[in-house]
Scaffold this motif. Structure first.
Motif, short mmCIF file in Angstrom:
data_model
loop_
_atom_site.label_atom_id
_atom_site.label_comp_id
_atom_site.label_asym_id
_atom_site.label_seq_id
_atom_site.Cartn_x
_atom_site.Cartn_y
_atom_site.Cartn_z
N LEU A 98 0.83 -1.21 0.00
CA LEU A 98 0.00 0.00 0.00
C LEU A 98 0.87 1.26 0.00
N THR A 99 1.96 1.24 0.73
CA THR A 99 2.87 2.39 0.74
C THR A 99 3.46 2.62 -0.64
N ASN A 100 3.88 1.55 -1.31
CA ASN A 100 4.44 1.69 -2.66
C ASN A 100 3.41 2.23 -3.63
N VAL A 143 -0.11 -13.86 -0.31
CA VAL A 143 -0.51 -12.46 -0.18
C VAL A 143 -0.12 -11.73 -1.46
N ARG A 144 -1.05 -10.93 -1.97
CA ARG A 144 -0.79 -10.16 -3.19
C ARG A 144 -1.36 -8.76 -3.02
N VAL A 145 -0.57 -7.75 -3.41
CA VAL A 145 -1.01 -6.36 -3.46
C VAL A 145 -0.76 -5.87 -4.87
N VAL A 162 -6.55 -0.45 -5.73
CA VAL A 162 -5.53 -1.40 -5.26
C VAL A 162 -6.27 -2.63 -4.76
N ALA A 163 -5.85 -3.79 -5.22
CA ALA A 163 -6.46 -5.05 -4.80
C ALA A 163 -5.51 -5.77 -3.85
N VAL A 164 -6.01 -6.08 -2.65
CA VAL A 164 -5.24 -6.82 -1.65
C VAL A 164 -5.88 -8.19 -1.49
#
Length: 400
Positions: A315-317, A341-343, A328-330
Motif C-alpha cells: 500500500l505504501t508503494n 498475499v498479493r497487493v 488497489v487489490a489486496v
C-alpha cells in the motif's frame, strides 16, 4: 538478489564499447608505428606498446568484486612494467620527436587511465591508493617515449589530469556504493530486530498461556479427566509453536547486525488488515479492497505479522509510486500449506521515486519473509500496474 537483466546488458555494452575503442587505438598505433620508412626498433616498439595496451584490458575489462585484492596487485605490476619500458626507451635513446610520424602508445594511455578508474572503484582499500598512483604515473610518463620536448611534457600533464579524473570518478562511485550498502545493512538489521521483537512477544504470550492451561488442568484433573487431555493437547500445540519461534528468534539475534535494544512495537497481523486499508483509503484517491480466500484464524503469529507487513509495504508503494492508480487489490489466500498475499495496483504511468526511503522497503521486507522460508517478488503485472507477491509456508512455520 540477482542483478537486474537491464544492468547486465549495460555492463556488456560498456565492455564492448571499451574493447572497440581500444582496438581502434591499437590499430592507430600499429598504423603509424609500422609505417613504411620506420626502422625495426620503431616497429618493435609499436608491437610492444600494443601488447601493453592489451595487458591493460586484462585488468580493466573483467567485472571485479568490491575490495578485490588481486586487482591492485595487477594494476601495480602493470604500472611498474609500463614505467620500466618508458625508462628503457629514454635510456636507450630510442625516443624521438615523431608526433606526426608515430605515437607513444595511445591505446596503452587510454587503457592505463581505465586501470586507474577500476582500481580506485573496486580495489581493496589498503592497496588501491598505491596501485592507482603507480598506474597514473605510468599514464603521465607515456608521452615521454616520444621525446622530452615541451609538447610531450604537456601531453603527459594532460594524461595525468585524465588519470586524476578517472580516480575521482572511481572514488565517487565507491563512496556511493558504500553508502548504499550501509543503508541496506541498516534496513536489514532493523527488520531483523523488529522480527525478533515480534517473536519475543509471541513467545511470551504462548508461554503465559501454557502456564495458565497447566494450572487449570491441575484443578480439573480429578473432576473431568477428558478436559485434561484437551488441555494437554493445547499445551503441546502451543509448546511446538513456541519452540519453533524460539529457534527463529535465536537465529535472528545471532546475526551481529541485529539490534535487540530497539524500542518495542505492538504486534499487528492479518486480523488488522481492515483498519490498515481504511487508513490507506483515507489518504489516497486509489481505494484498496480486501479479498480473503480461506480461514485466517490459527495462523502462526510470525506469519500473520509478516503478511501484514507485506500488505503495508504494498500500500505504501502504491501511494508513493503510482500516483495515477485508481484502485488497489489486496488478496490474502490460505491453502493447507501456504499463505499467499498479493497487493496489485492498476497504475499505468511510470513509477516515480519517493522523496525519502531510497527504495529500501522491499529489501527489509525480503529479509523478513526469507526468515520464514518464504518468497517475495515485485514487478509489473501482466495486464499493467505493479504487483507485490509473497508466499509463506505454513507447515514449516510450525514443524521447524
Amino acid at each position: 538478489m540477482n542483478a537486474p537483466i537491464s544492468s547486465t546488458w549495460w555492463v556488456r555494452l560498456g565492455q564492448l564499447a571499451g574493447l572497440t575503442a581500444l582496438a581502434l587505438l591499437c590499430a592507430f598505433d600499429l598504423r603509424y608505428g609500422l609505417a613504411s620508412g620506420m626502422g625495426v626498433v620503431d616497429a618493435l616498439r609499436a608491437l610492444l606498446q600494443v601488447g601493453l595496451a592489451a595487458a591493460t584490458a586484462v585488468v580493466w575489462l573483467p567485472v571485479h568484486r568490491p575490495e578485490s585484492r588481486a586487482l591492485p596487485i595487477a594494476a601495480l605490476a602493470l604500472g611498474a612494467v609500463s614505467l620500466t619500458v618508458t625508462a628503457g626507451f629514454l635510456l636507450l635513446g630510442t625516443s624521438g620527436a615523431y608526433l606526426l610520424g608515430g605515437t607513444w602508445g595511445l591505446a596503452e594511455s587510454a587503457g592505463m587511465i581505465a586501470v586507474v578508474f577500476v582500481v580506485t572503484r573496486f580495489g581493496a582499500a589498503r592497496f588501491a591508493p598505491g596501485a592507482a598512483v603507480v598506474a597514473a604515473l605510468a599514464a603521465a610518463a607515456l608521452p615521454l617515449r616520444a621525446g622530452a620536448d615541451l609538447v610531450y611534457v604537456i601531453f603527459g600533464l594532460l594524461q595525468a589530469l585524465g588519470a586524476v579524473g578517472a580516480a575521482a570518478a572511481g572514488i565517487y562511485l565507491r563512496v556511493v556504493a558504500s553508502g548504499r550498502e550501509r543503508a541496506i545493512a541498516l534496513v536489514r538489521a532493523e527488520q531483523r530486530a523488529e522480527f525478533a521483537r515480534d517473536l519475543h512477544d509471541f513467545i511470551a504470550h504462548h508461554v503465559t498461556g501454557i502456564v495458565v492451561q497447566a494450572q487449570g488442568a491441575r484443578f480439573v484433573a480429578e473432576q473431568d479427566p477428558q478436559r485434561v487431555i484437551v488441555a494437554l493437547e493445547q499445551i503441546e500445540r502451543a509448546g511446538a509453536e513456541t519452540m519453533a519461534s524460539m529457534r527463529r528468534m535465536v537465529g535472528v539475534l545471532r546475526n551481529p547486525d541485529a539490534r535487540p535494544d530497539a524500542p518495542l512495537a505492538p504486534l499487528a497481523g492479518v486480523a488488522d488488515l481492515a483498519p490498515l486499508l481504511e487508513g490507506h483509503n483515507g489518504t489516497t484517491n486509489a481505494p484498496a479492497r480486501l479479498y480473503v480466500d480461506g480461514p485466517l484464524d490459527g495462523l502462526p503469529v510470525e506469519v500473520s505479522t509478516s503478511a501484514y507487513r507485506v500488505v503495508m509495504e504494498g500500500l505504501t508503494n502504491a501511494r508513493q509510486h503510482a500516483s495515477d492508480a485508481r484502485s488497489v487489490a489486496v488478496s490474502v489466500r490460505r491453502t493447507p500449506d501456504w499463505l499467499l498475499v498479493r497487493v496489485a495496483d492498476d497504475g499505468a504511468g511510470p513509477r516515480t521515486t519517493p522523496a525519502r526511503g531510497h527504495g529500501f522497503g522491499l529489501v527489509g521486507l525480503t529479509e523478513r519473509v526469507r526468515a520464514l522460508d518464504g518468497t517475495v517478488t515485485a514487478g509489473p503485472g501482466v495486464s499493467g500496474g505493479w504487483v507485490l507477491d509473497a508466499a509463506f509456508p505454513l507447515r514449516a512455520a510450525v514443524t521447524r
